[in-house]
Design an enzyme around this catalytic site. Structure first.
Site, PDB file in Angstrom:
ATOM      1  N   ASP A  56     -12.193 -10.386  -1.031  1.00 15.33           N
ATOM      2  CA  ASP A  56     -13.210 -10.553  -0.099  1.00 15.33           C
ATOM      3  C   ASP A  56     -14.368  -9.561  -0.533  1.00 15.33           C
ATOM      4  O   ASP A  56     -13.976  -8.620  -1.334  1.00 15.33           O
ATOM      5  CB  ASP A  56     -12.999 -10.524   1.304  1.00 15.33           C
ATOM      6  N   GLU A  81       0.826  -1.257  -0.108  1.00 17.13           N
ATOM      7  CA  GLU A  81       0.018  -0.109  -0.101  1.00 17.13           C
ATOM      8  C   GLU A  81       0.728   1.432  -0.053  1.00 17.13           C
ATOM      9  O   GLU A  81       0.721   2.234   1.038  1.00 17.13           O
ATOM     10  CB  GLU A  81      -1.043   0.023   1.212  1.00 17.13           C
ATOM     11  N   GLU A  96      -6.242 -10.426  -2.161  1.00 23.09           N
ATOM     12  CA  GLU A  96      -6.874 -10.405  -0.828  1.00 23.09           C
ATOM     13  C   GLU A  96      -8.363 -10.208  -1.132  1.00 23.09           C
ATOM     14  O   GLU A  96      -8.925  -9.535  -0.416  1.00 23.09           O
ATOM     15  CB  GLU A  96      -6.311  -9.104   0.101  1.00 23.09           C
ATOM     16  N   HIS A 121     -10.438  -6.008  -1.785  1.00 20.98           N
ATOM     17  CA  HIS A 121     -11.425  -5.709  -0.660  1.00 20.98           C
ATOM     18  C   HIS A 121     -12.738  -5.146  -1.177  1.00 20.98           C
ATOM     19  O   HIS A 121     -12.754  -3.996  -1.326  1.00 20.98           O
ATOM     20  CB  HIS A 121     -10.690  -5.234   0.349  1.00 20.98           C
ATOM     21  N   ASN A 174       2.057  -4.350  -3.784  1.00 19.99           N
ATOM     22  CA  ASN A 174       0.549  -4.900  -3.217  1.00 19.99           C
ATOM     23  C   ASN A 174      -0.004  -3.693  -2.850  1.00 19.99           C
ATOM     24  O   ASN A 174       0.251  -2.860  -2.084  1.00 19.99           O
ATOM     25  CB  ASN A 174       0.576  -5.913  -2.357  1.00 19.99           C
TER      26      ASN A 174
END
Ligand code: XIL
Length: 481
Positions: free
Chosen positions: A390, A275, A388, A358, A322
């Site tokens: 979700d 990030e 990641e 996300h 990432n």
């Protein structure tokens, strides 16, 4: 802007920071659409029964998920195999019935030219979705299906050891199922606070345990992460003597070097910097102790130290950047592409870009947008991974929001399937019980592929989202939500 973006912004220091100049002229376009099918005609009734009518031209071996009653053992979600033939003139024929009162499961027979899938779908899945799931033609697991689709794996984050999930036999049985998960990412155990709690005093106990657990079922490990704004040790964020550019750079390089050295080729890849960019303005450098002290060179110092560690130890480990909100072609994605170009122009190792993903149900980028974004990265000669994934919902979930969530999962996985250099998909843990979402985004949840209707240490049940992932991996067209 997503809730998460706002939350993250709130965490950022107010220090002024400059946007990398490669983001200066870009525009942000996020298209949110629903998938329409090209080769299938499906009709969907919205309440109790679903009917799918398919016209396909392929042959595939499938598995029908059984009906389950969630009072038994951890095999509640185990699939059963059957074979489905699909010809150009007749359609996939899959008939399965589920009953909430059924304690056992029976494979469906393949009997006609019309695919009929019947299921009992309760309109309040968070409360009563306990005994049935939507029957779906499946392979023997997500990882198997991912490999069949040409992907390296379907993986999951896991927060073990020392957590509830690390002691839940039902969770661990599923985690250890190599047919389901071929990759594992440590959710916390390899982060800075865990690996270097005091300066130059390293603790690899948790990370080593994670590696052992993942390797026991043949998983590759995306090691996560070396340098990030969050989950740092106190000695970094509250130093006894204020940092200078030189002292913090030395500390950063030492961390990157020693941690890469320790885990070596047990890591398939490392997220070297996590990030690095901000959402406000999108694509600017994110403010954090590294950026505030060292400036943007911290990012390149991290990759330089990583590049050297890989070479010095003759490792095959791949190096990634990432981030989130880079899953569609906006300023932040374009700025990340600029980082990749700059790393390459400096001769530093950069193998791939992690797209966190996300998402919020109903607010995810369209499949075509995700594909275009992935291709913008792969055109730079790097891989991409959905790192990641979700898809959270406003609670309580409803039948409609769960269907939307299934479609959203489907779109991201289908995007990865259709991009050759999308290595694979990693979900950010797989059971709602242990998801990071409810504590991070109050009022939201239900974001993972499984739930435990009985709570921790009880059997897992596959959600519709699971079927969405599987259908994408199997190349099945999705029903519009
Ligand atoms: C999360 C973990 O899942 C939580 O357990 C922890 O409390 C905070 O961090 N982006 C990332 C991950 O790159 O490291 C974060 O993991 C989720 C957001």
């Amino acid at each position: 802007m997503t809730t998460r973006s706002l939350l993250t912004l709130g965490l950022l220091a107010s220090t002024a920071f400059a946007a990398p100049n490669w983001a200066a002229t870009s525009t942000t376009t996020v298209t949110k659409t629903k998938t329409t099918t090209e080769h299938e005609t499906k009709t969907k009734t919205t309440t109790v029964h679903e009917t799918k009518t398919k016209t396909e031209t392929e042959t595939k071996t499938t598995t029908l998920k059984p009906t389950v009653t969630v009072t038994g053992s951890c095999s509640a979600s185990a699939p059963l195999s059957s074979s489905t033939s699909v010809s150009s003139t007749s359609s996939a024929s899959t008939s399965a019935s589920s009953s909430a009162s059924s304690a056992t499961s029976s494979p469906s027979s393949v009997t006609s030219a019309t695919a009929t899938t019947s299921s009992t779908t309760n309109t309040n899945p968070t409360i009563t979705k306990t005994a049935t799931d939507v029957p779906t033609a499946t392979a023997s697991g997500l990882n198997v299906a991912a490999k069949n689709a040409g992907k390296r794996w379907l993986g999951t984050a896991a927060d073990i050891p020392g957590t509830g999930e690390g002691a839940d036999p039902y969770y661990l049985a599923e985690f250890s199922n190599a047919n389901e998960f071929g990759e594992a990412t440590p959710a916390n155990t390899m982060k800075f606070f865990a690996t270097e709690p005091q300066q130059n005093v390293f603790n690899f106990t948790g990370g080593d345990y994670f590696v052992q657990q993942a390797k026991a079922s043949g998983k590759e490990i995306r090691c996560h992460n070396l340098i990030w704004a969050n989950q740092l040790s106190d000695w970094v964020t509250s130093p006894a003597v204020p940092w200078t550019n030189a002292t913090l750079t030395a500390a950063l390089r030492n961390h990157v070097t020693k941690v890469i050295e320790h885990f070596g080729d047990d890591c398939y890849s490392w997220d070297v910097v996590n990030e690095p960019l901000s959402d406000s303005p999108a694509g600017a450098w994110a403010a954090n102790v590294w950026y505030n002290t060292i400036g943007e060179e911290y990012f390149f110092q991290a990759f330089d130290a990583a590049t050297q560690a890989v070479k010095a130890n003759n490792l095959a480990v791949k190096l990634y950047v990432n981030d989130y909100n880079i899953e569609y072609l906006g300023n932040k994605s374009i700025a990340t592409q600029g980082l990749v170009k700059e790393l390459k122009s400096r001769g530093l190792q950069i193998d791939g870009v992690g797209l966190e993903s996300h998402f919020i149900a109903g607010e995810t980028p369209a499949k075509a947008d995700q594909v275009a974004n992935m291709q913008a990265f792969t055109a730079l000669d790097v891989d991409v991974v959905v790192t990641e994934l979700d898809v959270r919902l406003d609670l309580p979930a409803t039948a409609a929001s769960e269907s939307q969530q299934k479609l959203d999962y489907y779109n991201t996985v289908a995007a990865c399937v259709s991009v050759a250099r999308c290595v694979g998909v990693v979900v950010w843990d797989f059971v709602d019980t242990y998801s990071w979402i409810p504590s991070t985004f109050p009022g939201q949840g239900y974001g993972d592929l499984f739930l435990q209707p009985g709570g921790a240490n009880t059997p897992l049940v596959k959600k519709e989202a699971y079927d969405g992932v599987l259908e994408a991996l199997e190349g099945l067209a999705e029903i519009a939500a």
